[in-house]
Design a protein around this motif. Sequence first.
Motif, mmCIF file in Angstrom:
data_model
loop_
_atom_site.group_PDB
_atom_site.id
_atom_site.type_symbol
_atom_site.label_atom_id
_atom_site.label_comp_id
_atom_site.label_asym_id
_atom_site.label_seq_id
_atom_site.Cartn_x
_atom_site.Cartn_y
_atom_site.Cartn_z
ATOM 1 N N LEU A 73 0.844 -1.188 0.000
ATOM 2 C CA LEU A 73 0.000 0.000 0.000
ATOM 3 C C LEU A 73 0.882 1.242 0.000
ATOM 4 C CD1 LEU A 73 -1.314 -2.079 2.473
ATOM 5 C CD2 LEU A 73 -3.222 -0.589 1.924
ATOM 6 N N SER A 74 0.344 2.315 -0.551
ATOM 7 C CA SER A 74 1.015 3.608 -0.506
ATOM 8 C C SER A 74 0.520 4.379 0.715
ATOM 9 C CB SER A 74 0.703 4.397 -1.772
ATOM 10 O OG SER A 74 -0.683 4.716 -1.820
ATOM 11 N N LEU A 75 1.151 5.525 0.986
ATOM 12 C CA LEU A 75 0.667 6.368 2.078
ATOM 13 C C LEU A 75 -0.783 6.819 1.827
ATOM 14 C CD1 LEU A 75 1.170 7.842 4.743
ATOM 15 C CD2 LEU A 75 2.187 9.721 3.427
ATOM 16 N N PRO A 76 -1.134 7.282 0.618
ATOM 17 C CA PRO A 76 -2.547 7.625 0.384
ATOM 18 C C PRO A 76 -3.499 6.456 0.625
ATOM 19 C CG PRO A 76 -1.181 8.585 -1.339
ATOM 20 C CD PRO A 76 -0.286 7.673 -0.535
ATOM 21 N N ASP A 77 -3.041 5.231 0.355
ATOM 22 C CA ASP A 77 -3.896 4.063 0.591
ATOM 23 C C ASP A 77 -4.268 3.918 2.065
ATOM 24 O OD1 ASP A 77 -3.899 3.281 -2.087
ATOM 25 O OD2 ASP A 77 -2.135 2.000 -1.847
ATOM 26 N N LEU A 78 -3.348 4.339 2.956
ATOM 27 C CA LEU A 78 -3.597 4.168 4.384
ATOM 28 C C LEU A 78 -4.780 4.998 4.867
ATOM 29 C CD1 LEU A 78 -0.046 4.029 6.035
ATOM 30 C CD2 LEU A 78 -1.333 2.247 4.842
#
Length: 261
Positions: A73-78
């Motif tokens: 996951l990316s930071l935006p996904d979190l």
Amino acid sequence: MSPSDQNGTKREQPAMHTPPVVSPQDWEAARQELLVKEKAHTRARDALAAERRRMPWVAVDKSYVFEGPAGKLSLPDLFNGRRQLIVYRAFFEPGVFGWPEHACRGCSMVADQVAHLSHLNARDTTLVFVSRAPQADIARLKRDMGWQMPWFTITDSFDADFGVGEWHGTNVFYRDGDRVFRTYFINNRGDEQMGGTWNYLDVTPLGRQEVWEDSPEGYPQTPTYKWWNWHDSYVDDAPPDQKWVEVSDAGEAAFRNQQNP
């Protein structure tokens, strides 16, 4: 009962110099005197949160990768589709005292304090923990300790870049479309207050999002108390329950009458 040392020998404790014992009337007078200072502390805390909501932001232009139960996951996904993200860096990895059965004792105490996440989610806010331990170990730890928060694995320099490489800390981010901004950071004893819904919301850029708050123009705000719900009953974009509106209105009116007889 006197405490005992490791050999079972009782140790005498020094005498405690306790406060005086007074009448109920004198006790109430002392409580009212202290209450003046406590209310001033509450107002100062609210003013500090209002100032925090006006802090400048810094754009996060670097890409970060985390491991989750379902993969990368990316930071935006979190953010999980929400606008606000609170990230607590917990120390759970080889070399940490307690590994592999436990995470850091201090970080574990923080985890034990976390309130039900549905209340944060209802305010467009996601809370996650991150560590360097593999996902299999994190899943086992959460199961053994009864923790429910999302917990991801750091795979790159996220911890070093955001002040949590060598020590715990809480970072707050805001997402505007595809752009992510760092809005706040707290560590050391500042982390002691974290865990409750209100304390988490007070460190976010949008705050509690209630009409009494001093927030910049255009910030989302809803009537005080009205959005509250049982943690298993929140529904996205649902209007406040009318019965609860009536109950909370009556409670507010009774409080105002008590304050201004």
